[in-house]
Design a protein around this motif. Structure first.
Motif, mmCIF file in Angstrom:
data_model
loop_
_atom_site.group_PDB
_atom_site.id
_atom_site.type_symbol
_atom_site.label_atom_id
_atom_site.label_comp_id
_atom_site.label_asym_id
_atom_site.label_seq_id
_atom_site.Cartn_x
_atom_site.Cartn_y
_atom_site.Cartn_z
ATOM 1 N N TYR A 203 0.829 -1.209 0.000
ATOM 2 C CA TYR A 203 0.000 0.000 0.000
ATOM 3 C C TYR A 203 0.862 1.259 0.000
ATOM 4 C CZ TYR A 203 0.793 1.675 4.730
ATOM 5 O OH TYR A 203 1.364 2.217 5.849
ATOM 6 N N SER A 204 2.039 1.189 0.619
ATOM 7 C CA SER A 204 2.893 2.371 0.739
ATOM 8 C C SER A 204 3.536 2.773 -0.589
ATOM 9 C CB SER A 204 3.974 2.135 1.796
ATOM 10 O OG SER A 204 4.789 1.051 1.432
ATOM 11 N N ASN A 205 3.399 1.936 -1.621
ATOM 12 C CA ASN A 205 3.914 2.286 -2.942
ATOM 13 C C ASN A 205 2.979 3.226 -3.706
ATOM 14 O OD1 ASN A 205 4.870 -1.028 -2.893
ATOM 15 N ND2 ASN A 205 6.379 0.599 -3.022
ATOM 16 N N LEU A 206 1.760 3.361 -3.239
ATOM 17 C CA LEU A 206 0.761 4.168 -3.941
ATOM 18 C C LEU A 206 0.242 5.270 -3.026
ATOM 19 C CD1 LEU A 206 -1.062 1.131 -5.502
ATOM 20 C CD2 LEU A 206 0.335 2.782 -6.744
ATOM 21 N N GLY A 207 0.338 6.509 -3.478
ATOM 22 C CA GLY A 207 -0.079 7.660 -2.678
ATOM 23 C C GLY A 207 -1.546 7.627 -2.294
ATOM 24 N N ALA A 208 -2.393 7.135 -3.187
ATOM 25 C CA ALA A 208 -3.827 7.065 -2.898
ATOM 26 C C ALA A 208 -4.096 6.155 -1.700
ATOM 27 C CB ALA A 208 -4.588 6.566 -4.116
ATOM 28 N N VAL B 150 -5.240 5.168 4.195
ATOM 29 C CA VAL B 150 -4.856 4.720 5.537
ATOM 30 C C VAL B 150 -4.877 5.898 6.516
ATOM 31 C CG1 VAL B 150 -2.899 3.861 6.896
ATOM 32 C CG2 VAL B 150 -3.555 2.697 4.791
ATOM 33 N N THR B 151 -4.326 7.025 6.102
ATOM 34 C CA THR B 151 -4.295 8.205 6.975
ATOM 35 C C THR B 151 -5.706 8.695 7.287
ATOM 36 O OG1 THR B 151 -2.166 8.852 6.039
ATOM 37 C CG2 THR B 151 -3.408 10.554 7.198
ATOM 38 N N ALA B 152 -6.550 8.807 6.260
ATOM 39 C CA ALA B 152 -7.921 9.289 6.468
ATOM 40 C C ALA B 152 -8.709 8.344 7.369
ATOM 41 C CB ALA B 152 -8.626 9.461 5.127
ATOM 42 N N ASN B 153 -8.531 7.042 7.193
ATOM 43 C CA ASN B 153 -9.221 6.081 8.051
ATOM 44 C C ASN B 153 -8.706 6.148 9.489
ATOM 45 O OD1 ASN B 153 -11.293 4.727 6.582
ATOM 46 N ND2 ASN B 153 -9.707 3.770 5.350
ATOM 47 N N GLY B 154 -7.415 6.391 9.659
ATOM 48 C CA GLY B 154 -6.871 6.544 11.014
ATOM 49 C C GLY B 154 -7.417 7.776 11.704
ATOM 50 N N VAL B 155 -7.486 8.890 10.985
ATOM 51 C CA VAL B 155 -8.052 10.125 11.548
ATOM 52 C C VAL B 155 -9.526 9.918 11.871
ATOM 53 C CG1 VAL B 155 -8.678 12.508 10.980
ATOM 54 C CG2 VAL B 155 -6.382 11.670 10.462
ATOM 55 N N CYS B 156 -10.244 9.274 10.970
ATOM 56 C CA CYS B 156 -11.670 9.023 11.184
ATOM 57 C C CYS B 156 -11.909 8.132 12.408
ATOM 58 C CB CYS B 156 -12.282 8.388 9.945
ATOM 59 S SG CYS B 156 -14.031 8.022 10.106
ATOM 60 N N ALA B 157 -11.126 7.076 12.541
ATOM 61 C CA ALA B 157 -11.289 6.170 13.686
ATOM 62 C C ALA B 157 -11.008 6.898 15.001
ATOM 63 C CB ALA B 157 -10.372 4.962 13.537
ATOM 64 N N THR B 158 -9.960 7.715 15.000
ATOM 65 C CA THR B 158 -9.622 8.461 16.213
ATOM 66 C C THR B 158 -10.715 9.462 16.563
ATOM 67 O OG1 THR B 158 -7.276 8.235 15.698
ATOM 68 C CG2 THR B 158 -7.879 9.943 17.278
ATOM 69 N N ALA C 204 -13.135 14.225 4.073
ATOM 70 C CA ALA C 204 -11.814 13.599 4.000
ATOM 71 C C ALA C 204 -11.924 12.117 3.668
ATOM 72 C CB ALA C 204 -11.054 13.797 5.306
ATOM 73 N N VAL C 205 -12.851 11.421 4.314
ATOM 74 C CA VAL C 205 -13.020 9.986 4.076
ATOM 75 C C VAL C 205 -13.612 9.746 2.683
ATOM 76 C CG1 VAL C 205 -14.273 7.926 4.845
ATOM 77 C CG2 VAL C 205 -13.162 9.387 6.510
ATOM 78 N N LEU C 206 -14.544 10.585 2.271
ATOM 79 C CA LEU C 206 -15.112 10.451 0.934
ATOM 80 C C LEU C 206 -14.046 10.675 -0.139
ATOM 81 C CD1 LEU C 206 -17.659 9.944 -0.725
ATOM 82 C CD2 LEU C 206 -18.120 12.386 -0.610
ATOM 83 N N ALA C 207 -13.188 11.661 0.060
ATOM 84 C CA ALA C 207 -12.107 11.921 -0.897
ATOM 85 C C ALA C 207 -11.129 10.752 -0.943
ATOM 86 C CB ALA C 207 -11.378 13.204 -0.529
ATOM 87 N N ALA C 208 -10.793 10.200 0.216
ATOM 88 C CA ALA C 208 -9.884 9.049 0.263
ATOM 89 C C ALA C 208 -10.490 7.853 -0.461
ATOM 90 C CB ALA C 208 -9.562 8.685 1.707
ATOM 91 N N GLY C 209 -11.775 7.614 -0.251
ATOM 92 C CA GLY C 209 -12.443 6.516 -0.936
ATOM 93 C C GLY C 209 -12.484 6.720 -2.444
ATOM 94 N N VAL D 241 -11.683 -4.414 -1.099
ATOM 95 C CA VAL D 241 -12.420 -4.569 0.165
ATOM 96 C C VAL D 241 -12.209 -3.347 1.053
ATOM 97 C CG1 VAL D 241 -12.560 -5.917 2.301
ATOM 98 C CG2 VAL D 241 -12.442 -7.084 0.093
ATOM 99 N N SER D 242 -10.997 -2.868 1.133
ATOM 100 C CA SER D 242 -10.689 -1.693 1.938
ATOM 101 C C SER D 242 -11.433 -0.458 1.422
ATOM 102 C CB SER D 242 -9.182 -1.448 1.951
ATOM 103 O OG SER D 242 -8.872 -0.349 2.762
ATOM 104 N N VAL D 243 -11.497 -0.294 0.123
ATOM 105 C CA VAL D 243 -12.209 0.852 -0.471
ATOM 106 C C VAL D 243 -13.711 0.749 -0.197
ATOM 107 C CG1 VAL D 243 -12.829 1.950 -2.657
ATOM 108 C CG2 VAL D 243 -10.456 1.350 -2.209
ATOM 109 N N ILE D 244 -14.267 -0.441 -0.315
ATOM 110 C CA ILE D 244 -15.701 -0.625 -0.031
ATOM 111 C C ILE D 244 -16.004 -0.276 1.422
ATOM 112 C CG2 ILE D 244 -17.518 -2.378 0.205
ATOM 113 C CD1 ILE D 244 -16.322 -3.690 -2.342
#
Length: 180
Positions: free
Chosen positions: A56-61, A66-74, A108-113, A148-151
């Motif tokens: 996953y770390s090879n792709l900026g998207a 991952v970052t947006a989901n971490g912020v959202c969970a917190t 933020a989460v919608l943009a990440a998705g 699955v992660s995107v869904i």
């Protein structure tokens, strides 16, 4: 009405009823759980084969996902705790803060998705116009886990749209209608 009455909302007028508080808390906890699930699936998503290794770390998207989901969970955890511990009187500042933060997390989460969905689409379909073949032919399990992660991220977006409606209703229903 004195100045304190304008800034603080009376308990009897605005007390969150038990059902409203329960629904909002469940939505926040569910979005936290789905965000964490999406985050963990994506972080553990890596594959190595004859064509090379991919993570996953090879792709900026996917890093943004991952970052947006971490912020959202917190934020979901902290806001759920806040809702459980909230005491009357509720200030308009607190309502505005929840409303604005809910809006920010939603977008933020919608943009990440969206950006991750585009990446997954290109991985599955490729782009024949620029001779970019499908990567999923070579990295199938990686593509499946990314999908699955995107869904899950889009499910979080739906929950946060619902939370945004709730927080906007709670905030704007407290103001009187303009007098003509």
């Amino acid at each position: 009405m004195d100045k304190t009455d304008q800034n603080v909302i009376d308990c009897s007028a605005l007390e969150l009823n038990r059902t409203e508080r329960t629904v909002e808390t469940v939505l926040r906890v569910a979005s936290m759980a789905l965000s964490i699930a999406s985050l963990v699936i994506m972080i553990k998503n890596s594959v190595s084969n004859d064509f090379g290794s991919l993570s996953y770390s090879n792709l900026g998207a996917f890093k943004y996902l991952v970052t947006a989901n971490g912020v959202c969970a917190t934020y979901s955890l902290l806001s759920a705790i806040f809702l459980i511990a909230i005491t009357c009187p509720i200030s308009k500042l607190r309502l505005w803060t929840l409303f604005l933060l809910d809006q920010g997390v939603t977008y933020a989460v919608l943009a990440a998705g969206a950006v991750s969905a585009e990446t997954v689409y290109l991985a599955y379909k490729g782009n024949l116009n620029i001779t970019w073949s499908s990567a999923c032919d070579y990295y199938g399990i990686f593509c499946h886990k990314a999908l699955v992660s995107v869904i899950l991220t889009f499910l979080v977006s739906v929950l946060y749209v619902s939370l945004s409606f709730i927080s906007s209703y709670r905030l704007f229903s407290r103001y009187e209608t303009p007098k003509q």
